[in-house]
Design a protein around this motif. Sequence first.
Motif, PDB file in Angstrom:
ATOM      1  N   MET A 163       0.825  -1.213   0.000  1.00 57.39           N
ATOM      2  CA  MET A 163       0.000   0.000   0.000  1.00 57.39           C
ATOM      3  C   MET A 163       0.862   1.267   0.000  1.00 57.39           C
ATOM      4  O   MET A 163       0.522   2.261  -0.631  1.00 57.39           O
ATOM      5  N   SER A 164       1.971   1.231   0.727  1.00 52.44           N
ATOM      6  CA  SER A 164       2.858   2.396   0.775  1.00 52.44           C
ATOM      7  C   SER A 164       3.460   2.670  -0.595  1.00 52.44           C
ATOM      8  O   SER A 164       3.673   3.837  -0.964  1.00 52.44           O
ATOM      9  N   TYR A 165       3.734   1.587  -1.355  1.00 53.26           N
ATOM     10  CA  TYR A 165       4.271   1.768  -2.705  1.00 53.26           C
ATOM     11  C   TYR A 165       3.261   2.488  -3.584  1.00 53.26           C
ATOM     12  O   TYR A 165       3.617   3.397  -4.349  1.00 53.26           O
ATOM     13  N   ILE A 166       1.992   2.075  -3.484  1.00 55.65           N
ATOM     14  CA  ILE A 166       0.932   2.714  -4.261  1.00 55.65           C
ATOM     15  C   ILE A 166       0.796   4.178  -3.859  1.00 55.65           C
ATOM     16  O   ILE A 166       0.638   5.067  -4.710  1.00 55.65           O
ATOM     17  N   ALA A 167       0.857   4.440  -2.548  1.00 54.53           N
ATOM     18  CA  ALA A 167       0.724   5.812  -2.056  1.00 54.53           C
ATOM     19  C   ALA A 167       1.834   6.698  -2.610  1.00 54.53           C
ATOM     20  O   ALA A 167       1.607   7.867  -2.952  1.00 54.53           O
ATOM     21  N   GLU A 168       3.039   6.166  -2.729  1.00 54.86           N
ATOM     22  CA  GLU A 168       4.156   6.945  -3.265  1.00 54.86           C
ATOM     23  C   GLU A 168       4.070   7.089  -4.786  1.00 54.86           C
ATOM     24  O   GLU A 168       4.528   8.074  -5.362  1.00 54.86           O
ATOM     25  N   PHE A 169       3.464   6.091  -5.427  1.00 53.27           N
ATOM     26  CA  PHE A 169       3.388   6.092  -6.881  1.00 53.27           C
ATOM     27  C   PHE A 169       2.346   7.070  -7.420  1.00 53.27           C
ATOM     28  O   PHE A 169       2.549   7.681  -8.476  1.00 53.27           O
ATOM     29  N   LEU A 170       1.244   7.235  -6.694  1.00 51.33           N
ATOM     30  CA  LEU A 170       0.114   8.022  -7.198  1.00 51.33           C
ATOM     31  C   LEU A 170       0.478   9.455  -7.575  1.00 51.33           C
ATOM     32  O   LEU A 170       0.064   9.932  -8.639  1.00 51.33           O
ATOM     33  N   LYS A 222       1.195  13.266 -12.101  1.00 52.99           N
ATOM     34  CA  LYS A 222       2.065  14.193 -12.828  1.00 52.99           C
ATOM     35  C   LYS A 222       2.200  13.753 -14.282  1.00 52.99           C
ATOM     36  O   LYS A 222       2.155  14.577 -15.208  1.00 52.99           O
ATOM     37  N   PHE A 223       2.342  12.429 -14.497  1.00 55.20           N
ATOM     38  CA  PHE A 223       2.420  11.901 -15.859  1.00 55.20           C
ATOM     39  C   PHE A 223       1.146  12.210 -16.640  1.00 55.20           C
ATOM     40  O   PHE A 223       1.204  12.611 -17.804  1.00 55.20           O
ATOM     41  N   ILE A 224      -0.007  12.023 -15.995  1.00 56.85           N
ATOM     42  CA  ILE A 224      -1.282  12.283 -16.669  1.00 56.85           C
ATOM     43  C   ILE A 224      -1.411  13.754 -17.032  1.00 56.85           C
ATOM     44  O   ILE A 224      -1.886  14.110 -18.116  1.00 56.85           O
ATOM     45  N   ALA A 240      -8.933   9.841  -6.378  1.00 57.64           N
ATOM     46  CA  ALA A 240      -9.730   9.334  -5.254  1.00 57.64           C
ATOM     47  C   ALA A 240      -8.859   8.566  -4.259  1.00 57.64           C
ATOM     48  O   ALA A 240      -8.929   8.793  -3.035  1.00 57.64           O
ATOM     49  N   PHE A 241      -8.008   7.660  -4.765  1.00 59.24           N
ATOM     50  CA  PHE A 241      -7.139   6.887  -3.876  1.00 59.24           C
ATOM     51  C   PHE A 241      -6.097   7.782  -3.216  1.00 59.24           C
ATOM     52  O   PHE A 241      -5.777   7.620  -2.035  1.00 59.24           O
ATOM     53  N   GLY A 242      -5.576   8.726  -3.991  1.00 58.56           N
ATOM     54  CA  GLY A 242      -4.551   9.614  -3.441  1.00 58.56           C
ATOM     55  C   GLY A 242      -5.074  10.478  -2.311  1.00 58.56           C
ATOM     56  O   GLY A 242      -4.389  10.687  -1.297  1.00 58.56           O
ATOM     57  N   LEU A 243      -6.297  10.979  -2.473  1.00 59.69           N
ATOM     58  CA  LEU A 243      -6.896  11.782  -1.404  1.00 59.69           C
ATOM     59  C   LEU A 243      -7.178  10.924  -0.177  1.00 59.69           C
ATOM     60  O   LEU A 243      -6.979  11.355   0.970  1.00 59.69           O
ATOM     61  N   ALA A 244      -7.641   9.696  -0.420  1.00 52.90           N
ATOM     62  CA  ALA A 244      -7.939   8.804   0.705  1.00 52.90           C
ATOM     63  C   ALA A 244      -6.679   8.431   1.470  1.00 52.90           C
ATOM     64  O   ALA A 244      -6.695   8.318   2.711  1.00 52.90           O
TER      65      ALA A 244
END
Length: 470
Positions: free
Chosen positions: A1-8, A13-15, A372-376
């Motif tokens: 989960m921490s990896y996803i949190a850092e990736f978002l 930025k890419f988008i 949504a995931f990033g805000l959560a």
Amino acid sequence: MSYIAEFLPHYLKFIAIYFFAVNSFYIVLFALALLSIRRRTHIKPLLGAQGSSYGFSPPVSIIVPAYNEEKSIVDSVHSLLRLKYSRIEVVVVNDGSKDGTFEVMKKACLLEPDEVVRMSNLSKNNVRGIYRSQIHPNLILIDKANSGKADSLNIGMDYCAHDLVCAVDSDSLLDDDALLAISMPFVENPDTIASGGTIQLANGSTFKNSRLVENQMPDRWLERVQIVEYIRSFFCGRVGLDMLNSTLVISGAFGIFRKEAVVAVNGYQTTSLGEDMDLVVRMHRKYRDMGKKYSIVFLPDPVCWTEAPSDLKTLGKQRRRWQVGLLQTLYFNRDMMMNPRYGIIGLFAFPYNFIVDILGPFIEFSAYFAIAFGLALGTVHYEQIMTLVVASLLYGMLISVGAVVIGELYYHRYTRVRCIALLVFSTVFENFGYRQINSYWRIRALIDHLKGNHSWGDMKRKGFAKNRGS
């Protein structure tokens, strides 16, 4: 989960960079379109003076495929017969209609059985009957069993008497000088094998005797947003891409072709839902393979009026069909992608359509989930969201407003201030709901394509009579 949190945050930025790059390129197309439109505006009076004698206009056969079009077919045919053009032949192909398409045509145009020589064999199907109008000798109707639009166009092509063939949807009306304008590239350049014109939406406008009387905005926002979409697509996108010699689509509603070029690629592909794009791509391919000089052009000034879907169900069917047609065309010709043999078509036009039209909806929807995931998770901040909003929504709205301004400055489609104001406001409304559901339809289209679901889907029409003045 921490990896996803850092990736978002990095993914968002890419988008943002993706949308900024896409919209920036659209600005380039916008500038190229402006140059093209200004040039066409300067030479249009000369073309009109040249064409007014009609001696310079080559003979054209107009094919009108019709399936369940009893509400609009007579208006459409009458508008074609009254075009400012000297030598035309109108070939209506009744594709086994289940409604009164054949009956209303027979009554309105006094059709009687006739014999017409078949000039080619693009279609393997036989016809049930051929009829000629007793009041319009240059009008014939071919009656056949239902086999789809592409096969109807092929059969119409087989019976056409002239070397230039114009495909027009049966639910469409042309401006009086549209055929003259769209045929001029064939006079100016003998290497021209295809020419396309602008499609505009008739919803809300007033028509009398199959002619536009007053261009107005429709009452429904769904139709208003589609008008903005068409203006942006035709006045900026397609005109700009034409300046880059990257025209992959000539709308099936209004395009003219050199018959020998269509025969050379064996006509319209009956298995494709995007038979118009498929035909143009195969023309590019054929002439590139032969090493033969050719030209395929798009013009901003010839206008064809058509009816936009007024409900979400019908619109969804239309957009799904368009997207599946695009997917089929790119897949069937995938070896052209990034292939230097096909010049700018392979190195630019194909990648552009794949990156923008195929990947775009997935990237956009993934942005909503990432936010949504990033805000959560607390790893995405409002500054990052605002950057994405500016790059995708606000930048896109600026382009749409610019397209509306270009259309009005050079073509004066809408004379009322209220209509122009509604157009501008629709560029805002488009981004909140319509854009998202459109992306959803395009994603579903890919799923259908992968499942092999290539059904056409019936289109519900109101007909021009509903918009016609007394």
